[in-house]
Design a protein around this motif. Sequence first.
Motif, PDB file in Angstrom:
ATOM      1  N   TYR A 186      -4.520  11.263   6.556  1.00 14.74           N
ATOM      2  CA  TYR A 186      -3.520  12.121   6.537  1.00 14.74           C
ATOM      3  C   TYR A 186      -2.576  12.007   7.797  1.00 14.74           C
ATOM      4  O   TYR A 186      -1.418  12.082   7.780  1.00 14.74           O
ATOM      5  CB  TYR A 186      -3.934  13.450   6.400  1.00 14.74           C
ATOM      6  N   THR A 187      -3.171  11.453   8.941  1.00 15.12           N
ATOM      7  CA  THR A 187      -2.268  10.832   9.834  1.00 15.12           C
ATOM      8  C   THR A 187      -1.437   9.852   9.935  1.00 15.12           C
ATOM      9  O   THR A 187      -0.470   9.617  10.256  1.00 15.12           O
ATOM     10  CB  THR A 187      -3.025  11.131  11.266  1.00 15.12           C
ATOM     11  N   ASP A 188      -2.327   8.779   9.546  1.00 16.67           N
ATOM     12  CA  ASP A 188      -1.952   7.227   9.694  1.00 16.67           C
ATOM     13  C   ASP A 188      -1.032   7.135   8.414  1.00 16.67           C
ATOM     14  O   ASP A 188       0.091   6.417   8.497  1.00 16.67           O
ATOM     15  CB  ASP A 188      -2.818   6.248   9.752  1.00 16.67           C
ATOM     16  N   ILE A 189      -1.255   7.537   7.229  1.00 14.30           N
ATOM     17  CA  ILE A 189      -0.521   7.418   6.128  1.00 14.30           C
ATOM     18  C   ILE A 189       0.575   8.178   5.745  1.00 14.30           C
ATOM     19  O   ILE A 189       1.660   8.073   5.463  1.00 14.30           O
ATOM     20  CB  ILE A 189      -1.679   7.132   4.655  1.00 14.30           C
ATOM     21  N   GLN A 231       8.687  11.091  -8.741  1.00 12.07           N
ATOM     22  CA  GLN A 231       7.733  11.362  -8.307  1.00 12.07           C
ATOM     23  C   GLN A 231       6.698  10.065  -8.177  1.00 12.07           C
ATOM     24  O   GLN A 231       6.947   9.191  -8.906  1.00 12.07           O
ATOM     25  CB  GLN A 231       6.872  12.247  -8.985  1.00 12.07           C
ATOM     26  N   ALA A 232       5.998   9.975  -7.196  1.00 12.80           N
ATOM     27  CA  ALA A 232       4.753   8.902  -6.937  1.00 12.80           C
ATOM     28  C   ALA A 232       3.503   9.758  -6.623  1.00 12.80           C
ATOM     29  O   ALA A 232       3.486  10.792  -5.990  1.00 12.80           O
ATOM     30  CB  ALA A 232       5.290   7.840  -5.930  1.00 12.80           C
ATOM     31  N   TYR A 233       2.609   8.994  -7.273  1.00 13.65           N
ATOM     32  CA  TYR A 233       0.996   9.366  -6.956  1.00 13.65           C
ATOM     33  C   TYR A 233       0.430   8.597  -6.172  1.00 13.65           C
ATOM     34  O   TYR A 233       0.342   7.304  -6.313  1.00 13.65           O
ATOM     35  CB  TYR A 233       0.313   9.801  -8.223  1.00 13.65           C
ATOM     36  N   LEU A 234      -0.495   9.156  -5.156  1.00 10.56           N
ATOM     37  CA  LEU A 234      -1.763   8.302  -4.614  1.00 10.56           C
ATOM     38  C   LEU A 234      -2.744   9.294  -4.410  1.00 10.56           C
ATOM     39  O   LEU A 234      -2.737  10.471  -4.658  1.00 10.56           O
ATOM     40  CB  LEU A 234      -0.978   7.920  -3.073  1.00 10.56           C
ATOM     41  N   GLN A 235      -3.806   8.361  -3.940  1.00 10.17           N
ATOM     42  CA  GLN A 235      -5.108   9.182  -3.832  1.00 10.17           C
ATOM     43  C   GLN A 235      -5.653   9.102  -2.364  1.00 10.17           C
ATOM     44  O   GLN A 235      -5.304   7.762  -1.725  1.00 10.17           O
ATOM     45  CB  GLN A 235      -6.183   8.717  -4.575  1.00 10.17           C
ATOM     46  N   ASP A 236      -6.061  10.060  -1.875  1.00  6.28           N
ATOM     47  CA  ASP A 236      -6.657  10.188  -0.526  1.00  6.28           C
ATOM     48  C   ASP A 236      -7.886   9.445  -0.662  1.00  6.28           C
ATOM     49  O   ASP A 236      -8.509   9.051  -1.537  1.00  6.28           O
ATOM     50  CB  ASP A 236      -6.657  11.472   0.179  1.00  6.28           C
ATOM     51  N   PRO A 237      -8.683   9.542   0.453  1.00  2.00           N
ATOM     52  CA  PRO A 237      -9.956   8.606   0.547  1.00  2.00           C
ATOM     53  C   PRO A 237     -11.153   9.335  -0.316  1.00  2.00           C
ATOM     54  O   PRO A 237     -12.032   8.849  -0.708  1.00  2.00           O
ATOM     55  CB  PRO A 237     -10.593   8.505   2.107  1.00  2.00           C
ATOM     56  N   ASP A 238     -10.975  10.493  -0.584  1.00  2.00           N
ATOM     57  CA  ASP A 238     -11.926  11.272  -1.401  1.00  2.00           C
ATOM     58  C   ASP A 238     -11.584  11.363  -2.873  1.00  2.00           C
ATOM     59  O   ASP A 238     -12.326  11.766  -3.660  1.00  2.00           O
ATOM     60  CB  ASP A 238     -12.285  12.809  -0.853  1.00  2.00           C
ATOM     61  N   GLY A 274      -0.677  -0.973   2.619  1.00  3.00           N
ATOM     62  CA  GLY A 274      -1.844  -1.412   1.724  1.00  3.00           C
ATOM     63  C   GLY A 274      -2.091  -0.372   0.748  1.00  3.00           C
ATOM     64  O   GLY A 274      -3.238  -0.264   0.145  1.00  3.00           O
ATOM     65  N   VAL A 275      -1.409   0.852   0.762  1.00  3.02           N
ATOM     66  CA  VAL A 275      -1.798   2.022  -0.200  1.00  3.02           C
ATOM     67  C   VAL A 275      -1.131   1.936  -1.391  1.00  3.02           C
ATOM     68  O   VAL A 275       0.041   1.535  -1.439  1.00  3.02           O
ATOM     69  CB  VAL A 275      -1.204   3.106   0.251  1.00  3.02           C
ATOM     70  N   THR A 276      -2.065   2.148  -2.519  1.00  2.81           N
ATOM     71  CA  THR A 276      -1.450   1.801  -3.952  1.00  2.81           C
ATOM     72  C   THR A 276      -0.778   3.226  -4.392  1.00  2.81           C
ATOM     73  O   THR A 276      -1.344   4.411  -4.176  1.00  2.81           O
ATOM     74  CB  THR A 276      -2.491   1.476  -4.831  1.00  2.81           C
ATOM     75  N   PHE A 277       0.294   3.177  -4.947  1.00  7.96           N
ATOM     76  CA  PHE A 277       0.753   4.391  -5.616  1.00  7.96           C
ATOM     77  C   PHE A 277       1.064   4.158  -7.281  1.00  7.96           C
ATOM     78  O   PHE A 277       1.060   2.973  -7.537  1.00  7.96           O
ATOM     79  CB  PHE A 277       2.111   4.766  -5.087  1.00  7.96           C
TER      80      PHE A 277
END
Length: 132
Positions: free
Chosen positions: A24-27, A110-117, A88-91
């Motif tokens: 949440y801080t870096d991305i 809109q675009a969607y991404l997922q966090d580590p959980d 390197g984050v997929t959306f």
Amino acid sequence: MRHNYSLDHFALLVGDLERSVAFYTDILGFTPIERSGSANVAWLTIGGLDTIHLIEGDFGTTHLTKDTHFALRIDDLDAFVTDIAAKGVTFYDWPGNVGKIGMRRDGFRQAYLQDPDGYWIEINDHTQAVAE
């Protein structure tokens, strides 16, 4: 009587607090809020008074789908997806097409991404009211 609401915070149960805070801080660029209290809780500011609370705990029974997501609006969606792709984050768009920005029925992108959980996060350019 109609009340005037605004977001204060939302809380997410996470499996690894350090990993989630880094995401949440870096991305997303959220900023940690200094506070005393429980070692398994972190607060981050999204902007203004809006915050996210990350609570580390047993994540085993949590069931996540794209239908259960939270959405954030951003001023420049194109710059955002360029930035996260470079990290390197997929959306995805709503149907799940990788690297695609979708269009909501109300005309906003809109675009969607997922966090580590695995929480789904919608990022959109909904910057004006569509209904009063």
